[in-house]
Design an enzyme around this catalytic site. Structure first.
Site, PDB file in Angstrom:
ATOM      1  N   ASP A   1       0.829  -1.273   0.036  1.00 56.93           N
ATOM      2  CA  ASP A   1       0.098  -0.125  -0.267  1.00 56.93           C
ATOM      3  C   ASP A   1       0.848   1.313  -0.110  1.00 56.93           C
ATOM      4  OD1 ASP A   1      -2.184   1.651   0.240  1.00 56.93           O
ATOM      5  OD2 ASP A   1      -1.960   1.548   2.405  1.00 56.93           O
TER       6      ASP A   1
ATOM      7  N   ASP B   1      -0.416   5.101   0.900  1.00 57.19           N
ATOM      8  CA  ASP B   1      -0.702   5.980   2.041  1.00 57.19           C
ATOM      9  C   ASP B   1      -0.644   5.426   3.432  1.00 57.19           C
ATOM     10  OD1 ASP B   1      -0.815   7.835   0.047  1.00 57.19           O
ATOM     11  OD2 ASP B   1      -3.269   7.475   0.054  1.00 57.19           O
TER      12      ASP B   1
END
Lengths: 173, 173
Positions: A9, A11
């Site tokens: 991922d 953020d």
């Protein structure tokens, strides 16, 4: 043997978006919130104008890179079939910002390894590193929860919780 | 029973990019190429300055929508767990253009259904509609090859070839 596919991922895992929240919230209200004040709360609760910040130009482009993430991703990229997958579609202006950001901090990755999506249910892989339960819960493979204030203190028996990239490396290298 | 997941490509399937190639090539060289001249050739061979066109601002935003695709996707969206997946990462400027384009022509879809990636090997689903062998060949599910000049005349025994969205509907509804 083919490499295992690792889904990483952006953020809250590579990009330290909380630094942006703390900074913008302080600029607006004059006081810097402490980690204790935001721990266990979703971003929207922790920072009153969170929605305005994430839609602001530069929010994603100027986010600092998470500690130890560059060196860690470099090592993992050799061992795994690595993809960076970001649920970016909610924030249209973030698309070019996120691509520029990735090219700046992770120049050893190629555009073939980037995915911007709305829902991560369409992504297949063997291992997923993410800070959101909504992304990890439906993933059929091994799931690593990267600690961020919004997921702190919540039940995480289903996933392996880590507090740093050093801990990720201990698990995956 | 849960819905089957249908993966739909953008360029050459929803967006009629060949109309852009024909138009830009004619503007540059003064003569409109015939379909016969480009059939069976990859875009780069068929149109001398193809690379310049795809990197030009507006190339994707102003591409016409493929015949019958809007009504077809509307019907398929009810029956399937539908995702639009575009290998957009090669063209960074195309990201906001493609998102705007999708919102204009397919407003009944949500941003949760859009994926922009580099490689489609990371996408999971049951059925894929695409005009490129490189995307269909590795897909483990059912594969439908949407005819475009660049794939015309090539061997397609592995995939179900269609020539129009009407044919797609006959197969999937």
């Amino acid at each position: 043997m083919s490499k295992k596919r690792l889904i990483v991922d952006m953020d809250g895992v590579l990009a330290d978006v909380y630094q942006q929240f703390f900074k913008m919230d302080e600029e607006e209200f004059g006081v810097r919130k402490s980690l204790g004040e935001v721990n266990g709360k979703i971003e929207r609760e922790a920072f009153k104008n969170e929605r305005a910040y994430v839609f602001r130009k530069g929010f994603f482009r100027e986010a600092p890179v998470m500690e130890d993430s560059i060196e860690s991703v470099k090592l993992l990229n050799d061992k795994y079939d690595l993809f960076i997958v970001s649920a970016a579609m909610e924030f249209p202006h973030s698309l070019p910002e996120k691509l520029e950001w990735l090219k700046e901090y992770f120049p050893f990755l190629t555009w073939q390894q980037f995915v911007f999506c709305g829902s991560k249910t369409v992504i297949q892989g063997d291992i997923m590193i993410d800070d959101h339960y909504k992304n990890l819960d439906h993933f059929p493979g091994r799931t690593i929860l990267f600690t961020q204030p919004h997921n702190y203190g919540h039940d995480d028996k289903q996933h392996e919780r880590v507090f740093s990239w050093k801990e990720v490396l201990e698990k995956l290298i």
